[in-house]
Design a protein around this motif. Sequence first.
Motif, PDB file in Angstrom:
ATOM      1  N   THR A  16      -5.961   4.647  10.396  1.00 48.58           N
ATOM      2  CA  THR A  16      -4.854   5.370   9.775  1.00 48.58           C
ATOM      3  C   THR A  16      -4.056   4.511   8.801  1.00 48.58           C
ATOM      4  O   THR A  16      -3.020   4.943   8.299  1.00 48.58           O
ATOM      5  CB  THR A  16      -3.899   5.934  10.848  1.00 48.58           C
ATOM      6  N   LEU A  18      -2.508   2.626   5.591  1.00 48.84           N
ATOM      7  CA  LEU A  18      -2.131   3.144   4.277  1.00 48.84           C
ATOM      8  C   LEU A  18      -3.255   2.898   3.272  1.00 48.84           C
ATOM      9  O   LEU A  18      -3.760   1.772   3.156  1.00 48.84           O
ATOM     10  CB  LEU A  18      -0.852   2.460   3.793  1.00 48.84           C
ATOM     11  N   PRO A  88       4.960   6.933   0.216  1.00 50.53           N
ATOM     12  CA  PRO A  88       3.877   7.023   1.201  1.00 50.53           C
ATOM     13  C   PRO A  88       3.996   8.321   2.007  1.00 50.53           C
ATOM     14  O   PRO A  88       5.103   8.790   2.289  1.00 50.53           O
ATOM     15  CB  PRO A  88       4.101   5.799   2.089  1.00 50.53           C
ATOM     16  N   THR A  90       2.615  10.412   5.495  1.00 51.03           N
ATOM     17  CA  THR A  90       1.946  10.352   6.790  1.00 51.03           C
ATOM     18  C   THR A  90       1.546  11.771   7.171  1.00 51.03           C
ATOM     19  O   THR A  90       2.391  12.666   7.239  1.00 51.03           O
ATOM     20  CB  THR A  90       2.859   9.740   7.876  1.00 51.03           C
ATOM     21  N   ARG A  96      -2.233   7.619   6.731  1.00 48.71           N
ATOM     22  CA  ARG A  96      -1.206   7.339   5.728  1.00 48.71           C
ATOM     23  C   ARG A  96      -1.858   7.106   4.373  1.00 48.71           C
ATOM     24  O   ARG A  96      -2.915   6.491   4.281  1.00 48.71           O
ATOM     25  CB  ARG A  96      -0.382   6.119   6.141  1.00 48.71           C
TER      26      ARG A  96
END
Length: 158
Positions: A16, A18, A88, A90, A96
């Motif tokens: 997950t 970024l 960013p 989520t 992300r």
Amino acid sequence: MPTPDFILSMRAKLGTDLIWLPGVTAVVLDDEGRVLLGRRADNGRWGLITGILEPGEEPAVGLAREIAEETGVVARVEFLTSTSVGDPVTYPNGDRAQFLDLTFRCRCVAGEARVADDESTAVGWFDVDDLPDSMPEHQRWRLRTALASTGVAVFAHD
């Protein structure tokens, strides 16, 4: 539309974490000066037509593809109006991502606006002075910038 294979491949390696993705946004205008919007299936908000570029895909080509896939409209990509970096994001599954956005002004040349895939629940033409309340501010900025553009791209905004 399902998550692209190249993203699934990255997610298999990165979990997950970024990831940085190139995105494109279309300000598609018709002959009456209206803008093409779609109502997103994931959050119900109206917005400009957007998409993620495939690896190696030219931005204008990818944007024209996204417009046709999502709305049934054939558009000519005229010119780049802005570049920006979004906050960013989520997703509900914990993934992300952060997007570099390239926004282009486009002109409708054929086709009828319609829901053409599972990313939208509605598609339509809107007067630029009568936009849906649910349209996000960052997309309103992209629209204003594209409408005011003289063909010279804006490279950053606060």
